[in-house]
Design a protein around this motif. Structure first.
Motif, PDB file in Angstrom:
ATOM      1  N   HIS A  50       4.551 -16.447  41.533  1.00  0.00           N
ATOM      2  CA  HIS A  50       5.683 -16.822  41.525  1.00  0.00           C
ATOM      3  C   HIS A  50       6.598 -18.136  42.160  1.00  0.00           C
ATOM      4  CE1 HIS A  50       6.498 -12.590  39.766  1.00  0.00           C
ATOM      5  NE2 HIS A  50       5.443 -11.745  40.575  1.00  0.00           N
ATOM      6  N   GLY A  51       5.643 -18.546  42.852  1.00  0.00           N
ATOM      7  CA  GLY A  51       6.006 -19.613  43.739  1.00  0.00           C
ATOM      8  C   GLY A  51       5.020 -19.485  44.854  1.00  0.00           C
ATOM      9  N   ALA A  52       5.046 -20.982  45.733  1.00  0.00           N
ATOM     10  CA  ALA A  52       4.759 -20.399  46.972  1.00  0.00           C
ATOM     11  C   ALA A  52       5.312 -20.056  47.797  1.00  0.00           C
ATOM     12  CB  ALA A  52       3.879 -22.002  47.505  1.00  0.00           C
ATOM     13  N   GLU A  53       6.709 -20.583  47.194  1.00  0.00           N
ATOM     14  CA  GLU A  53       7.830 -19.897  48.078  1.00  0.00           C
ATOM     15  C   GLU A  53       8.926 -18.584  48.553  1.00  0.00           C
ATOM     16  OE1 GLU A  53       9.423 -21.833  51.199  1.00  0.00           O
ATOM     17  OE2 GLU A  53       7.544 -22.744  50.603  1.00  0.00           O
ATOM     18  N   SER A  54       7.771 -17.967  47.920  1.00  0.00           N
ATOM     19  CA  SER A  54       8.154 -15.903  46.921  1.00  0.00           C
ATOM     20  C   SER A  54       7.224 -15.324  48.489  1.00  0.00           C
ATOM     21  CB  SER A  54       6.792 -15.686  45.711  1.00  0.00           C
ATOM     22  OG  SER A  54       6.248 -15.627  45.891  1.00  0.00           O
ATOM     23  N   GLY A  55       8.802 -14.498  48.745  1.00  0.00           N
ATOM     24  CA  GLY A  55       8.554 -13.516  50.001  1.00  0.00           C
ATOM     25  C   GLY A  55       7.082 -12.979  49.863  1.00  0.00           C
ATOM     26  N   ARG A  56       6.770 -12.034  48.916  1.00  0.00           N
ATOM     27  CA  ARG A  56       5.425 -11.815  48.946  1.00  0.00           C
ATOM     28  C   ARG A  56       4.376 -12.523  49.125  1.00  0.00           C
ATOM     29  NH1 ARG A  56       5.019  -6.099  49.019  1.00  0.00           N
ATOM     30  NH2 ARG A  56       2.636  -6.610  47.854  1.00  0.00           N
ATOM     31  N   SER A  57       4.406 -13.968  48.434  1.00  0.00           N
ATOM     32  CA  SER A  57       3.042 -14.428  49.648  1.00  0.00           C
ATOM     33  C   SER A  57       3.353 -15.132  50.408  1.00  0.00           C
ATOM     34  CB  SER A  57       3.625 -15.865  48.390  1.00  0.00           C
ATOM     35  OG  SER A  57       2.435 -17.049  49.069  1.00  0.00           O
ATOM     36  N   ARG A  58       4.528 -14.929  50.894  1.00  0.00           N
ATOM     37  CA  ARG A  58       4.398 -15.191  52.663  1.00  0.00           C
ATOM     38  C   ARG A  58       4.446 -13.778  53.608  1.00  0.00           C
ATOM     39  NH1 ARG A  58      10.529 -17.218  53.257  1.00  0.00           N
ATOM     40  NH2 ARG A  58      10.986 -16.313  51.123  1.00  0.00           N
ATOM     41  N   GLU A  59       4.708 -13.023  52.690  1.00  0.00           N
ATOM     42  CA  GLU A  59       4.819 -11.529  53.413  1.00  0.00           C
ATOM     43  C   GLU A  59       3.548 -11.177  53.363  1.00  0.00           C
ATOM     44  OE1 GLU A  59       4.869  -6.946  53.005  1.00  0.00           O
ATOM     45  OE2 GLU A  59       5.904  -7.934  51.345  1.00  0.00           O
ATOM     46  N   TRP A  60       1.807 -11.309  52.517  1.00  0.00           N
ATOM     47  CA  TRP A  60       0.545 -11.696  52.706  1.00  0.00           C
ATOM     48  C   TRP A  60      -0.292 -12.033  53.740  1.00  0.00           C
ATOM     49  CZ3 TRP A  60      -1.673  -7.270  51.485  1.00  0.00           C
ATOM     50  CH2 TRP A  60      -1.724  -7.018  50.693  1.00  0.00           C
ATOM     51  N   LEU A  61      -0.023 -13.126  53.526  1.00  0.00           N
ATOM     52  CA  LEU A  61       0.713 -14.536  54.736  1.00  0.00           C
ATOM     53  C   LEU A  61       0.648 -14.481  56.035  1.00  0.00           C
ATOM     54  CD1 LEU A  61       1.620 -18.289  52.461  1.00  0.00           C
ATOM     55  CD2 LEU A  61      -1.060 -16.962  53.208  1.00  0.00           C
ATOM     56  N   ALA A  62       1.504 -13.260  56.239  1.00  0.00           N
ATOM     57  CA  ALA A  62       1.338 -13.355  57.744  1.00  0.00           C
ATOM     58  C   ALA A  62       0.826 -11.851  57.861  1.00  0.00           C
ATOM     59  CB  ALA A  62       2.799 -12.429  57.731  1.00  0.00           C
ATOM     60  N   ARG A  63       0.314 -11.086  56.774  1.00  0.00           N
ATOM     61  CA  ARG A  63      -0.556  -9.312  57.156  1.00  0.00           C
ATOM     62  C   ARG A  63      -1.803 -10.228  57.503  1.00  0.00           C
ATOM     63  NH1 ARG A  63       0.712  -5.157  52.952  1.00  0.00           N
ATOM     64  NH2 ARG A  63      -1.317  -4.595  54.281  1.00  0.00           N
ATOM     65  N   ALA A  64      -2.118 -11.434  57.034  1.00  0.00           N
ATOM     66  CA  ALA A  64      -3.155 -12.333  56.731  1.00  0.00           C
ATOM     67  C   ALA A  64      -3.646 -12.532  58.265  1.00  0.00           C
ATOM     68  CB  ALA A  64      -4.075 -13.922  55.985  1.00  0.00           C
ATOM     69  N   ALA A  65      -2.490 -12.874  59.156  1.00  0.00           N
ATOM     70  CA  ALA A  65      -2.625 -13.383  59.913  1.00  0.00           C
ATOM     71  C   ALA A  65      -3.533 -12.112  61.438  1.00  0.00           C
ATOM     72  CB  ALA A  65      -1.417 -13.649  60.839  1.00  0.00           C
ATOM     73  N   ARG A  66      -2.780 -11.179  60.674  1.00  0.00           N
ATOM     74  CA  ARG A  66      -3.393  -9.918  62.208  1.00  0.00           C
ATOM     75  C   ARG A  66      -4.197  -8.818  61.156  1.00  0.00           C
ATOM     76  NH1 ARG A  66       1.953  -9.433  60.733  1.00  0.00           N
ATOM     77  NH2 ARG A  66       2.722  -6.991  59.476  1.00  0.00           N
ATOM     78  N   ALA A  67      -4.900  -9.533  60.103  1.00  0.00           N
ATOM     79  CA  ALA A  67      -5.874  -8.365  59.501  1.00  0.00           C
ATOM     80  C   ALA A  67      -6.675  -8.255  60.106  1.00  0.00           C
ATOM     81  CB  ALA A  67      -6.050  -8.517  57.571  1.00  0.00           C
ATOM     82  N   PRO A  68      -8.071  -7.673  59.479  1.00  0.00           N
ATOM     83  CA  PRO A  68      -9.349  -7.296  60.281  1.00  0.00           C
ATOM     84  C   PRO A  68     -10.346  -8.520  59.626  1.00  0.00           C
ATOM     85  CG  PRO A  68      -8.522  -5.244  59.435  1.00  0.00           C
ATOM     86  CD  PRO A  68      -7.981  -6.206  59.229  1.00  0.00           C
ATOM     87  N   ARG A  69     -11.304  -8.822  60.666  1.00  0.00           N
ATOM     88  CA  ARG A  69     -12.265  -9.844  59.965  1.00  0.00           C
ATOM     89  C   ARG A  69     -12.451  -9.801  59.020  1.00  0.00           C
ATOM     90  NH1 ARG A  69     -14.129 -11.514  66.338  1.00  0.00           N
ATOM     91  NH2 ARG A  69     -11.937 -11.741  67.111  1.00  0.00           N
ATOM     92  N   ASP A  70     -13.506 -10.754  58.448  1.00  0.00           N
ATOM     93  CA  ASP A  70     -14.466 -10.193  57.138  1.00  0.00           C
ATOM     94  C   ASP A  70     -15.838 -10.900  57.420  1.00  0.00           C
ATOM     95  OD1 ASP A  70     -12.233 -11.381  54.773  1.00  0.00           O
ATOM     96  OD2 ASP A  70     -11.507 -11.929  55.970  1.00  0.00           O
ATOM     97  N   PRO A  71     -16.452 -10.463  57.226  1.00  0.00           N
ATOM     98  CA  PRO A  71     -18.438 -11.141  57.550  1.00  0.00           C
ATOM     99  C   PRO A  71     -18.533 -12.472  57.584  1.00  0.00           C
ATOM    100  CG  PRO A  71     -18.406  -9.588  55.640  1.00  0.00           C
ATOM    101  CD  PRO A  71     -16.403 -10.377  55.610  1.00  0.00           C
ATOM    102  N   ALA A  72     -18.782 -12.533  57.919  1.00  0.00           N
ATOM    103  CA  ALA A  72     -18.968 -14.440  58.867  1.00  0.00           C
ATOM    104  C   ALA A  72     -20.924 -14.711  59.636  1.00  0.00           C
ATOM    105  CB  ALA A  72     -18.302 -14.822  59.896  1.00  0.00           C
ATOM    106  N   TRP A  73     -20.798 -16.029  59.315  1.00  0.00           N
ATOM    107  CA  TRP A  73     -22.328 -16.228  59.715  1.00  0.00           C
ATOM    108  C   TRP A  73     -22.338 -15.552  61.510  1.00  0.00           C
ATOM    109  CZ3 TRP A  73     -26.265 -15.116  56.904  1.00  0.00           C
ATOM    110  CH2 TRP A  73     -26.516 -15.833  55.413  1.00  0.00           C
ATOM    111  N   ILE A  74     -22.963 -14.755  62.337  1.00  0.00           N
ATOM    112  CA  ILE A  74     -22.796 -14.407  63.236  1.00  0.00           C
ATOM    113  C   ILE A  74     -24.144 -14.926  64.275  1.00  0.00           C
ATOM    114  CG2 ILE A  74     -22.337 -12.998  65.278  1.00  0.00           C
ATOM    115  CD1 ILE A  74     -20.253 -11.319  62.957  1.00  0.00           C
ATOM    116  N   ALA A  75     -24.839 -15.194  64.843  1.00  0.00           N
ATOM    117  CA  ALA A  75     -25.709 -15.035  65.560  1.00  0.00           C
ATOM    118  C   ALA A  75     -25.565 -15.656  67.397  1.00  0.00           C
ATOM    119  CB  ALA A  75     -26.368 -16.582  65.380  1.00  0.00           C
ATOM    120  N   ASP A  76     -26.149 -14.701  67.984  1.00  0.00           N
ATOM    121  CA  ASP A  76     -26.139 -13.954  69.605  1.00  0.00           C
ATOM    122  C   ASP A  76     -24.586 -14.554  70.091  1.00  0.00           C
ATOM    123  OD1 ASP A  76     -28.578 -14.275  70.242  1.00  0.00           O
ATOM    124  OD2 ASP A  76     -29.092 -16.436  69.477  1.00  0.00           O
ATOM    125  N   GLY A  77     -23.559 -14.011  69.104  1.00  0.00           N
ATOM    126  CA  GLY A  77     -21.869 -13.856  69.938  1.00  0.00           C
ATOM    127  C   GLY A  77     -21.410 -15.252  69.319  1.00  0.00           C
TER     128      GLY A  77
END
Length: 508
Positions: A374-401
């Motif tokens: 629908h385009g980068a300026e669509s409302g749904r796209s911006r809504e999902w980006l806003a949710r990503a800022a406060r969403a739970p984290r994804d797996p990552a490489w972690i060592a000693d914190g």
């Protein structure tokens, strides 16, 4: 019991001898210097016994007088030794209880009474350590290192003191010398291995691991895993300039640890360049079954250059079946379907992940799907980006914190080998529940949204952040975790004022 029986037996023998003498009377005659003395046998035996007792008493008195100085000296030494051992024991107790004054006093008494024995030197060094007198502790350890009997123990103390004053060169020299004198000493082998890894001496580190395994200092499985990690580190170094050497090392690492993701990624990538697609696919699939990882998916989907988006989507479906539809495989299918313009298939793959608190990558992928359709300026796209800022984290490489965007063979904090693991970082702050979030309104100006102090992992479906996960020092060794500043989210619905229910909650 046995003593009583022996006494009774001797008493019976004496009684039998007395009776026998009484039954056989006789006369004993002694002629000496013209005199003749006659007496009965009983009296003669009694005289001999009395004479023996008198001679024995005289001999005991004479030997006692002669050996009196030596006896007094021996008794004095014994008393000093007992006092020294008592001081040594009290000093060890004081060190264990953390009493520096008592420890130093007892250490001085023990050294004065016992001399420079190994335990007194050790007590003196430990008393100086808990008192904060590093110079005295180092001097005591140097004296121990000069004695062949306590050399390794002294080197251990000097190693610890060098580490405390951050003199890595001296610490490495002490550990190397201790490992040479006593190859089975665990701390020295670990310190040498850590130093070799810090310098990137992967071949020497591999030899150290093999020596430790041959001495029985570690089990075979751990040794195979560490050798695989070291070979992977060497393959990383040679991948750009010496691909033949890199692929040889990566294949050895995969053989030792098929589930080691970085080794499988390097091997798959280099084999694909050689056009050995079957072997590359087999290696990546084996690692994917153990640990679904975005880098593995990236290599697998791009094994053959020039493939269409539909071909990549078909390979993504294969990965999903191998991992029993792991969440990572759904993200891979969504990415491939988006590239193939099959947006319905992309949404279908992500549907189970969007029901309950989707992670940041899921939100970004949904935003990418909406933007592509629908385009980068669509409302749904911006809504999902806003949710990503406060969403739970994804797996990552972690060592000693420490969270890193890339895998590394050693920990940037402790230098421990094979410290990085692929897992989800612990949540500290959680955003408001989606059910409680306000409904989107008209687009407003971009809102500044603070992110967690640890960056999210970089994946193939998200652009790399401008701030790297590690500050590189020297030959690419990570030194510290960088902390990104708050970022501006794309324009989206303006959030309503927070209420008590909307405030972030701390997760234990």
């Amino acid at each position: 019991m046995w003593r009583a029986l022996v006494f009774l037996a001797l008493l019976a023998v004496a009684a039998y001898g007395a009776v026998w003498i009484a039954d056989h009377p006789g006369t004993v005659t002694v002629v000496w210097n013209g005199y003749e003395v006659g007496m009965s046998l009983a009296i003669a035996l009694t005289g001999v016994l009395v004479a023996a007792i008198v001679i024995g008493l005289i001999w005991a008195i004479v030997t006692g007088v002669i050996g009196l100085p030596a006896s007094i000296s021996r008794s004095t030494r014994e008393r000093r030794r007992n006092k020294g051992l008592a001081s040594l024991s009290r000093g060890m107790i004081a060190v264990g209880s953390g009493d520096p004054l008592a420890a130093r006093r007892h250490a001085g008494d023990a050294e004065r009474l016992l001399g420079s024995q190994p335990l007194t030197l050790l007590l003196k060094a430990q008393a100086a350590q808990i008192s904060g007198d590093r110079d005295a502790a180092e001097q005591a350890f140097k004296r121990m290192a000069d004695d062949p009997e306590t050399r390794v123990l002294g080197l251990r103390g000097l190693f610890v003191e060098a580490r405390r004053r951050e003199d890595e060169g001296a610490a490495r020299a002490y550990a190397t010398e201790a490992a040479r004198l006593a190859p089975s000493v665990t701390w020295a082998n670990e310190a040498v291995l850590e130093a070799q890894c810090a310098d990137g001496e992967w071949s020497a580190a591999t030899e150290t691991v093999e020596r430790r395994a041959s001495l029985g200092l570690m089990d075979k499985h751990a040794a195979r895993r560490q050798r695989a990690v070291l070979l992977t580190a060497a393959a990383q170094r040679h991948e750009a300039g010496e691909p033949d050497t890199a692929i040889e090392q990566a294949l050895k690492a995969v053989k030792l640890a098929p589930d080691l993701v970085p080794a499988a990624v390097i091997a798959g990538r280099l084999l694909a360049r050689r056009n050995d697609l079957r072997k590359a696919a087999k290696i990546v699939e084996a690692a994917w079954k153990a640990t679904p990882h975005p880098e593995l998916a990236k290599v697998y989907l791009n094994l053959r250059t020039g493939d269409s988006a539909r071909d990549r989507l078909a390979r993504a479906e294969t990965l999903a079946k191998l991992s029993s539809w792991d969440p990572e495989s759904r993200l891979v299918i969504a990415q491939a379907a988006t590239e193939a313009k099959d947006f319905a298939r992309a949404r279908e793959a992500l549907a189970p992940l969007t029901d309950d608190r989707p992670t940041a990558r899921v939100c970004r992928m949904m935003a990418r799907i909406e933007a592509a359709e629908h385009g980068a300026e669509s409302g749904r796209s911006r809504e999902w980006l806003a949710r990503a800022a406060r969403a739970p984290r994804d797996p990552a490489w972690i060592a000693d914190g420490v969270i890193s965007e890339r895998w590394a063979p050693v920990s940037p904090v402790t230098g421990r080998l094979d410290a990085f693991v692929w897992k989800t970082p612990p949540e500290i702050l959680a955003g408001p529940d989606e059910d409680d979030a306000p409904a989107p309104t008209e687009p407003a100006a971009p809102a500044e949204i603070p992110v967690a102090p640890v960056p999210a992992p970089v994946t193939s479906d998200s652009p790399a952040p401008s701030t790297p996960g590690f500050l590189q020092t020297g030959a690419g060794t990570p030194s510290a975790l960088s902390t990104p500043a708050p970022v501006n989210a794309p324009a989206g619905p303006s959030p309503a004022p927070q209420t008590t229910a909307d405030r972030p909650r701390r997760i234990a």
